[in-house]
Write a protein that holds these residues in place. Structure first.
Motif, PDB file in Angstrom:
ATOM      1  N   LEU D 148      -3.799 -24.867  21.318  1.00  0.00           N
ATOM      2  CA  LEU D 148      -3.639 -25.597  20.069  1.00  0.00           C
ATOM      3  C   LEU D 148      -4.654 -26.723  19.997  1.00  0.00           C
ATOM      4  N   SER D 149      -4.801 -27.432  21.130  1.00  0.00           N
ATOM      5  CA  SER D 149      -5.649 -28.611  21.060  1.00  0.00           C
ATOM      6  C   SER D 149      -7.090 -28.219  20.781  1.00  0.00           C
ATOM      7  N   VAL D 150      -7.539 -27.115  21.347  1.00  0.00           N
ATOM      8  CA  VAL D 150      -8.926 -26.733  21.079  1.00  0.00           C
ATOM      9  C   VAL D 150      -9.040 -26.091  19.694  1.00  0.00           C
ATOM     10  N   ALA D 151      -8.000 -25.347  19.317  1.00  0.00           N
ATOM     11  CA  ALA D 151      -8.018 -24.789  17.956  1.00  0.00           C
ATOM     12  C   ALA D 151      -8.110 -25.927  16.941  1.00  0.00           C
ATOM     13  N   SER D 152      -7.441 -27.026  17.244  1.00  0.00           N
ATOM     14  CA  SER D 152      -7.433 -28.135  16.276  1.00  0.00           C
ATOM     15  C   SER D 152      -8.803 -28.784  16.166  1.00  0.00           C
ATOM     16  N   LEU D 153      -9.682 -28.522  17.124  1.00  0.00           N
ATOM     17  CA  LEU D 153     -11.054 -29.025  16.990  1.00  0.00           C
ATOM     18  C   LEU D 153     -11.888 -28.071  16.148  1.00  0.00           C
ATOM     19  N   GLY D 154     -11.246 -27.007  15.656  1.00  0.00           N
ATOM     20  CA  GLY D 154     -11.968 -26.092  14.774  1.00  0.00           C
ATOM     21  C   GLY D 154     -12.616 -24.941  15.513  1.00  0.00           C
ATOM     22  N   ALA D 155     -12.132 -24.649  16.717  1.00  0.00           N
ATOM     23  CA  ALA D 155     -12.736 -23.555  17.477  1.00  0.00           C
ATOM     24  C   ALA D 155     -12.322 -22.222  16.877  1.00  0.00           C
ATOM     25  N   GLY D 156     -13.277 -21.316  16.740  1.00  0.00           N
ATOM     26  CA  GLY D 156     -12.960 -19.960  16.301  1.00  0.00           C
ATOM     27  C   GLY D 156     -12.460 -19.147  17.481  1.00  0.00           C
ATOM     28  N   LYS D 157     -12.174 -17.867  17.213  1.00  0.00           N
ATOM     29  CA  LYS D 157     -11.671 -17.009  18.287  1.00  0.00           C
ATOM     30  C   LYS D 157     -12.632 -16.979  19.465  1.00  0.00           C
ATOM     31  N   ALA D 158     -13.915 -16.791  19.161  1.00  0.00           N
ATOM     32  CA  ALA D 158     -14.894 -16.645  20.226  1.00  0.00           C
ATOM     33  C   ALA D 158     -14.948 -17.905  21.085  1.00  0.00           C
ATOM     34  N   SER D 159     -14.972 -19.066  20.421  1.00  0.00           N
ATOM     35  CA  SER D 159     -15.028 -20.309  21.178  1.00  0.00           C
ATOM     36  C   SER D 159     -13.789 -20.479  22.026  1.00  0.00           C
ATOM     37  N   LEU D 160     -12.621 -20.128  21.455  1.00  0.00           N
ATOM     38  CA  LEU D 160     -11.388 -20.254  22.234  1.00  0.00           C
ATOM     39  C   LEU D 160     -11.501 -19.434  23.507  1.00  0.00           C
ATOM     40  N   PHE D 161     -12.071 -18.234  23.395  1.00  0.00           N
ATOM     41  CA  PHE D 161     -12.203 -17.400  24.592  1.00  0.00           C
ATOM     42  C   PHE D 161     -13.116 -18.059  25.606  1.00  0.00           C
ATOM     43  N   ARG D 162     -14.247 -18.530  25.108  1.00  0.00           N
ATOM     44  CA  ARG D 162     -15.225 -19.069  26.042  1.00  0.00           C
ATOM     45  C   ARG D 162     -14.792 -20.415  26.622  1.00  0.00           C
ATOM     46  N   GLN D 163     -14.206 -21.257  25.784  1.00  0.00           N
ATOM     47  CA  GLN D 163     -13.939 -22.631  26.207  1.00  0.00           C
ATOM     48  C   GLN D 163     -12.590 -22.794  26.886  1.00  0.00           C
ATOM     49  N   VAL D 164     -11.632 -21.983  26.507  1.00  0.00           N
ATOM     50  CA  VAL D 164     -10.293 -22.187  27.046  1.00  0.00           C
ATOM     51  C   VAL D 164      -9.829 -21.001  27.871  1.00  0.00           C
ATOM     52  N   ILE D 165      -9.800 -19.830  27.249  1.00  0.00           N
ATOM     53  CA  ILE D 165      -9.123 -18.714  27.900  1.00  0.00           C
ATOM     54  C   ILE D 165      -9.863 -18.293  29.159  1.00  0.00           C
ATOM     55  N   LEU D 166     -11.177 -18.163  29.066  1.00  0.00           N
ATOM     56  CA  LEU D 166     -11.921 -17.740  30.250  1.00  0.00           C
ATOM     57  C   LEU D 166     -11.820 -18.752  31.391  1.00  0.00           C
TER      58      LEU D 166
END
Ligand code: ATP
Ligand code: ATP
Ligand code: MG
Ligand code: MG
Lengths: 306, 246, 246, 246, 246
Positions: D148-166
């Protein structure tokens, strides 16, 4: 029964390792007919799927004896497991125990000479390689001139041959017959030559021979009995043969059970030939003497002892 | 996701798999890979016999998995929380894990003969390492805060293990069980092909030796089915053991 | 009684050293309430961890009731800044954890916790997991856990920071009452000047990082009824504010 | 733990292992398990030849592990964060994973030849599943807050994968690599013993067939050493890739 | 401008339903500062998540600048109650995350962040990981991240709760300045009545769970210089306190 009669003593029980192939069929017949029990023996037939595992089991003392070949026997001794051949079970004559060198379906190989430089699937440092070398020599080809590929397990060798990944392969029956039926061409056949290359032998650990001499003697008698049962009435054991010798479905109507000779000792010159090959292959530093490998005292003297 | 959808998804993907298999079998046209139809016929043909082998295989897998969990989990938790233990244990695991299990076969045979014991020992040895590694890595990752907070309630070592370290690692242990279950079945196959005449591994190899590929693939299908059922059981365990993750 | 003599603490991460506390000397008589206040990052949490025996001083020593603190004491309760709730335990189990670790019977746990949870406004949430609570609710569970223990020393790290003003004042009063009744030695970290002055019989002001003692104020009237509305209260608030501003 | 201590611990436990081996060899007194001395002599005797086989084995393991990671990790992350994908993928994995891959080796070899292709395919298939399962389970456990916190910075799906999930799954992926490395080496051994004349598996089996147990165990030692070195490399990767865990 | 119409939200866990918000109606003109206040657990965080598009209303709808909110907007920045820092990123990377996600160049990131971190007292901590920070430092990193973004809407969940009184007042002023300069629509959750009155041009008081509107106070003087010391300020503080007490 009373405890006294039912108690089969330790000396009367034997554990025998064998690969379910046609070579060992008489043992299965004896088991089926209850011949072991009738002779007062308690024999457990332990099936293995590869010679490697069978030999490991013998080495570890998990089984008392096994059905093997002379190469395996010598290697077991070399590896520090004291074993001795007590009898030949198959291969008394060249016609017994068929091995064939087959070329893959569609290959442009029709004579041994064309094998030069081609890939030949074998199992290295085993009876298979010994037979392959022998067959190639008989065919006038230097075994060093073919490209040997190690494929230890027979079914896999068969599949690779049929799949065209090997130019040729050495297979025992019934796989050789199956391959031939599926389009592979027989180049060399050890039943068609004069030399007797392959012998199947029954071996035991030396301590088993020492402690269970009577049992082993009885076992050999039972084997002889079973062999003659098969010879007298082959069709009665057809189903058992198909099952225990793992005859492929395609061959079940055509493939015939081989002849089984009575127990006897291997010939001196056959053992010597194997020893020479093993020394040449550097598998052995020096050949074993016949007496080191064979225990002549167990085969029934009334048998075909040469 | 509702239960019904799940079943549909499961069935769908099983059908999809069969489709792929069919295409592949057609494509490579090699008797070594028969069409699914042949395998299903084999299944029908050999069912009662297969069921007997299935029973042995399930028994061997489940017992060795349970034993491996019982021993590897505590050891892994310990190594994960204790650097000294780990730096002694890690190199042993790293050296022993890659040792081909045939090398251990003589030892296993001498110690346990050629019955169920040796087969299960070989399975046990492989998955023991897997569970140990995963559990240790999981235990290492537990945030110190959590441990501090429970320690501050006066928990001794034993309580810390039971109340914090074990539940914190539970999800990872379940993951490890999933991975190990697959490995266990693979090793089961191998160990059942060594000696004896029971178990699905024996059945499959027997089919191979007879060049009866229908029977062989019926055995493989049964093995896959056994795996799937055991996996579903593991999911159930997870559901029951980790209620906070629902 | 807590006695802190010449305590320093340095964090070491990957070789980098961060000095968090330098040369702290403090004496807190038994049953007294001490409040730590200071700019963010000055080492208040670190000092609390040291008092709790969760960290070991780099230099100096800490004694509680004469015994040197080297690991968590059973009679010390602590409320951590991040609550330290176990995600896999329900509210009830989390609150009861300290009691359970002390081998308290089910019934006794119920007798102690039920009124406590009710007083903290947590009735009805017993079966929830921490992830299903609001921030303030989590904080109150942590408070319940610490208070349930009947400790002789209570360490609290900003225990009311996530609570609304009214709940907060109510809990401040509860704390005063409990301290009096049970003769509890209390150390509380807060950022709220009014809270510090209302609760702290001794107010310890720390300098910015690395934390040293800036001043120790005596505030004997702390916690007395109507102290909040007295002249002294406002005077002390101003003094603390000035000390912080310097 | 300082680097020096670690080396001492490693050496200590290697010595301990050799000690156990020696005792075991003496104890069971079976030619199939020679004393360590013989293996070490074999190592000296066969070194240049062993090195050639080692080269092939390392190549096969490393390439298949890399390929499996490259494909299984993204798929696992996807399945872990997407229920629909998972309920399609899970049954396939659960059905395919228990299929004895070794039974398929002949078919693979018929398709891909006796060279590296088929061997690597089978290794790949085994560890692909292991990595997929672990990665998926790890991705499932990521706390929603973080996403949620990274999504709230406006991250798209791809960014979420790279920045958080991976990165959140990275430690678990490394654990999976550890487990898979061991499995890969086991499968490597099997595939090298089925057909072909290269690789440590071939060398070991060759020794066994010649009843040259010194050579055989020299091969096993080399394989174990290869495992250990690859494990140390993995540790190094972890150290470099996860600096926040140091 | 934010318009909230008839919004309700119900959490569903494992079948159990928890109503968190009921029938909320609000209008916050562009550039205005709105403060949410209410007892712990009344749904303030939930409302903020809804405004951020991180949760979807069970009933009703939310529009920002006329567009319905269904997922996180790029122009909305949010500071979560638990900070939402990524454990695997350094302070700098965490603070720069929003900028990086918007494709901001390295240099531009530096230009924006360096003064911001300095103003928040975080200089020198850039290379630390969140686990190596104090509670208040973590909170300030989250503030830096949100402020770096130059959003049009700023949502904050108790953003100053872990900060000392002086830092807090400084940041309150900073916030007022930034809001004025950038014409930022702000929604702030707080438990501190003084903070609510100083910052909120509109003060929304919620009832205890499930949260409903209790009152919406207009407080036009909020943020003006010396408002803290005015008569109106104290009167409004008392009114809010009364509303909360009822
Ligand atoms: N694990 C760590 N590694 C390195 N430095 C740390 C670590 N934990 C804390 N610090 C540093 O030590 C100092 C003291 O930290 P501490 O958490 O005690 O502060 P605090 O007074 O509780 O602050 P706050 O009011 O913000 O919670 C801080 O400057 C912090 O950056
Ligand atoms: N995941 C969840 N599942 C079930 N209930 C939840 C969940 N999260 C929050 N709640 C409940 O919803 C209500 C509102 O929660 P919320 O976090 O919005 O409160 P809040 O006003 O922010 O409280 P606080 O001031 O304590 O942070 C609370 O009663 C809480 O228990
Ligand atoms: Mg702190
Ligand atoms: Mg909240």
């Amino acid at each position: 029964g009373s405890p006294a009669s039912s108690g089969s003593s330790q000396e009367e029980s034997l554990k025998l390792g064998l690969i379910p192939v046609e070579d060992n069929f008489p043992f299965f017949v004896a088991e089926k007919e209850g011949l072991f029990t009738k002779a007062g023996l308690k024999v457990e037939l332990v099936p293995f799927n590869s010679a490697r595992d069978r030999d490991l089991a013998l080495q570890s003392g998990s089984i008392d004896g096994e059905v093997a070949d002379i190469v395996a026997t010598a290697l077991l001794r070399k590896g520090g497991t004291p074993v001795k051949i007590v009898s030949l079970t198959m291969g008394a004559t060249p016609a017994e125990g068929r091995f064939a060198l087959l070329a893959r379906p569609g290959a442009d190989i029709s004579s041994p000479g064309q094998l030069k430089g081609r890939t030949v699937g074998i199992s290295e440092n085993t009876i298979i390689e010994y037979v392959a070398d022998g067959l190639l020599r008989e065919g006038g080809v230097d075994p060093g001139s073919v490209q040997k590929v190690a494929v230890p397990q027979i079914p896999e060798r068969l599949q690779l041959l049929l799949g065209g990944k090997l130019d040729a392969a050495l297979l025992p029956d019934p796989f050789a017959s199956l391959a031939a039926r599926k389009g592979a061409r027989v180049i060399l056949d050890d039943t068609k030559i004069n030399r007797n290359l392959s012998q199947v032998v029954l071996i035991f650990r030396e301590e088993a021979i020492k402690q269970k001499t009577p049992a082993i003697k009885k076992l050999l008698q039972v084997y002889a009995g079973a062999a003659s049962l098969i010879a007298r009435n082959p069709s009665a054991y057809r189903e058992l043969f198909i099952e225990k010798a793992r005859i492929p479905a395609e061959l079940r109507d055509t493939y015939l059970a081989p002849q089984y000779s009575p127990p006897q000792l291997p010939r001196q010159e056959e053992v010597a030939a194997v020893m020479d090959w093993m020394v040449a292959k550097k598998l052995l530093a020096a050949p074993y003497k016949y007496e080191e490998l064979v225990d002549p005292d167990l085969v029934n003297p009334g048998g075909n002892n040469r | 996701m509702p239960f019904k959808h799940k079943i549909v998804a499961y069935l769908g993907s099983i059908l999809f798999l069969f489709g792929c298999w069919w295409l592949l079998a057609r494509g490579i046209n090699n008797p070594g890979l028969p069409e699914p139809r042949l395998a299903l016929q084999g299944l029908a043909r050999f069912w009662p016999e297969l069921a007997r082998h299935l029973y042995f295989s399930v028994y061997r897998v489940v017992v060795s998995l349970a034993l491996a969990l019982l021993l590897a989990v505590p050891l892994g938790l310990w190594a994960g929380r204790n650097r000294a233990v780990d730096s002694f244990l890690a190199p042993m695991v790293y050296l022993l894990y890659p040792v081909p299990k045939v090398a251990l076969l003589p030892v296993a045979m001498v110690l346990l003969g050629i019955g169920d014991g040796a087969k299960m020992l070989i399975i046990f040895l492989v998955i023991f390492n897997q569970i140990l590694i995963t559990t240790r890595d999981a235990a290492r990752k537990i945030p110190d805060q959590l441990l501090l907070s429970v320690a501050s309630l006066g928990a001794g070592k034993a309580s810390l293990f039971r109340q914090v370290i074990l539940p914190a690692c539970l999800p990872d242990i379940i993951t490890a069980s999933r991975v190990s279950l697959g490995s266990a079945i693979s090793v089961l196959f191998l160990s059942e092909t060594i000696a004896g005449n029971s178990g699905l591994g024996y059945f499959i190899l027997d089919g191979l030796f007879r060049a009866d590929y229908g029977a062989m693939f019926a055995g493989i299908l049964t093995m896959a089915g056994m795996g799937l059922v055991l996996y579903i059981l593991l999911h159930l365990f997870e559901y029951l053991l980790c209620p906070w993750e629902r | 009684m807590i006695r802190v003599t010449g305590v320093s603490y340095t964090y070491i991460n990957n070789g980098a050293r961060v000095s968090a506390l330098e040369d702290i000397n403090l004496t807190i008589p038994a049953g007294q309430a001490c409040v730590l206040i200071g700019p963010s990052g000055c080492g208040k949490t670190t000092l609390l961890y040291l008092l709790a025996g969760l960290l070991k001083p780099t230099r100096g020593e800490i004694r509680i009731n004469g015994a040197r603190v080297t690991r968590p004491r059973r009679q010390t309760a602590i409320i951590l800044q991040d609550y330290g709730l176990l995600p896999w335990k329900t509210v009830w189990k989390n609150a009861a954890l300290g009691l359970a670790l002390r081998g308290c019977s089910r019934q006794r746990q119920q007798e102690i916790l039920e009124p406590l949870l009710a007083a903290l406004g947590l009735s009805g949430l017993e079966k929830r997991y921490p992830a299903q609570l609001s921030g303030g609710q989590k904080q109150r569970v942590a408070i319940a856990r610490a208070l349930s223990l009947e400790p002789d020393t209570l360490l609290m790290d900003e225990p009311f920071s996530a609570l609304d003003a009214l709940t907060r004042e109510g809990l401040q009063q509860t704390l005063v009452d409990i301290r009096r009744q049970r003769c509890l030695t209390t150390v509380l970290v807060t950022h709220n000047i009014e809270e510090a002055v209302f609760l702290g019989q001794q107010i310890v002001v720390l300098t910015a990082a690395p934390g040293r003692l800036k001043a120790v104020l005596e505030n004997p009237e702390a916690g007395t009824p109507d102290y909040r509305f007295s002249e002294t209260f406002h005077r002390n608030c101003s003094r603390v504010r000035q000390l912080l501003q310097k």
